[in-house]
Write an enzyme that holds these catalytic residues in place. Structure first.
Site, PDB file in Angstrom:
ATOM      1  N   CYS A  55      66.867  95.182  -0.330  1.00 14.44           N
ATOM      2  CA  CYS A  55      65.870  94.249   0.204  1.00 14.44           C
ATOM      3  C   CYS A  55      64.540  94.966   0.441  1.00 14.44           C
ATOM      4  CB  CYS A  55      66.396  93.665   1.513  1.00 14.44           C
ATOM      5  SG  CYS A  55      65.159  92.764   2.470  1.00 14.44           S
ATOM      6  N   TYR A 212      58.168  87.514  -5.490  1.00  9.75           N
ATOM      7  CA  TYR A 212      59.225  86.526  -5.313  1.00  9.75           C
ATOM      8  C   TYR A 212      58.769  85.147  -5.789  1.00  9.75           C
ATOM      9  CZ  TYR A 212      62.617  89.496  -3.000  1.00  9.75           C
ATOM     10  OH  TYR A 212      63.557  90.467  -2.754  1.00  9.75           O
TER      11      TYR A 212
END
Length: 345
Positions: A55, A212
């Protein structure tokens, strides 16, 4: 109060925007601050991080922990890079602490993965750490207070800022000369802070969150906009480094560098493919490549992340769980980050 675009995005019409194919990141709900709230004083050994090494938002936090010399005073648990599947009794898409789970990339457990150790309950799921406080959130990172058994914060930018501000009280092992001032305070540094703030906001929108928005877009025009914005920002950063400065704001590593690094670290080996950001590699931008290698060489940086976890996390959740082996030219990553001269090829 206007939204801070260096930390989060506007949630206006979020449901409609998602329905139109846009990725919209949610807002973190735990926002306490060590050293500002009397319930959370800066004490060595008191705080803990729950993270996943794939992450990028967690990577910010592990970077701060390492470059600030807090490895011995802030403990760490690492979740498996893929979340639970449809066959899990608790349901799918949940972060889990599963050190015995096999990675499809290697056919073996990932040695960095751990059990959960901070709560005293050996929680398997990050969701259950939140549920103990009545929250339905389920994200990482989590900054946890082992003394009060409560979550301090799950907003990565704010965790980075508080670790930097409280590094000495939290037990940094670094000398005053080697402890970086990620966000220098005082009147003498007002212009520098303004520069950092502006960079943080632009990098968050175009690069950190922008990657993203490109990779998880559901419509071509949404993707096209995110793609263009991402590479326009890379061009601006390339020009900023053209004067030979070592870091984004000059000769000192700051919060702006720290927050850019996790995305660019992932770009060539992962985001180029997975996020459809195949306009160019970072290696194709010599100034940015040398910057990336310069940050990677700082003490503690290489140990703060794992490209194997990243590959497993981003590709291991695909329909067939197959993880790409490359790149191998000009050499495998992350070894390539030890070679700034590759940009001259």
């Amino acid at each position: 109060m206007p939204i801070d675009t260096s930390k989060e995005e506007d949630q206006s019409d979020a449901a409609d925007r998602r329905a139109r194919g846009e990725f919209v990141r949610g807002v973190s709900g735990f926002r306490d601050v060590i050293g500002e709230n009397a319930a959370y004083p800066a004490e060595p050994g008191r705080y803990h991080l729950h993270v996943a090494l794939n992450c990028p938002w967690c990577h910010r936090v592990t970077l701060a922990r390492n470059v600030l010399g807090l490895q011995d005073s802030i403990t760490l648990d690492v979740a498996f890079p893929n979340r639970t599947g449809e066959d899990d009794p608790a349901g799918p898409n949940l972060w889990e602490f599963a050190p015995d789970r096999l990675a499809s990339a290697t056919g073996a457990p990932l040695p960095e993965c751990t059990f959960e150790t901070a709560t005293g309950h050996a929680r398997r799921l990050v969701r259950d750490i939140y549920a103990a406080e009545g929250s339905e959130e389920r994200s990482v990172p989590v900054l946890y207070d082992k003394k009060t058994q409560t979550i301090v914060s799950n907003e990565s930018a704010e965790i980075v800022r508080m670790l930097g501000a409280q590094a000495r009280g939290l037990g940094s092992t670094l000398s005053d000369d080697s402890l970086p001032a990620l966000y220098p305070l005082g009147p003498a540094h007002e212009d520098l802070r303004s520069d950092i703030d502006a960079l943080n906001a632009a990098i968050y929108v175009a690069i950190n969150n922008g990657s993203y928005k490109a990779g998880f877009s559901g419509k071509q025009d949404v993707y096209d906009t995110a793609f263009d914005t991402y590479f326009e920002m890379l061009s601006q950063l390339k020009k900023r480094l053209r004067d030979g400065r070592s870091f984004l704001t000059g000769e000192t590593f700051t919060e702006a560098d720290l927050r850019l690094f996790p995305t660019l670290y992932r770009h060539d080996p992962i985001y180029y493919i997975r996020m459809k950001l195949n306009g160019a590699r970072i290696l194709d931008y010599p100034n940015l490549w040398r910057w990336l290698c310069r940050v990677y060489a700082l003490p503690g940086v290489a140990e703060s992340g794992s490209l194997l976890h990243c590959k497993q996390g981003y590709f291991g959740r695909s329909w067939n769980n197959v993880v790409p082996k490359g790149p191998i030219v000009p050499m495998p990553y992350p070894q390539a980050y030890l070679h700034p001269e590759l940009a001259e090829r």
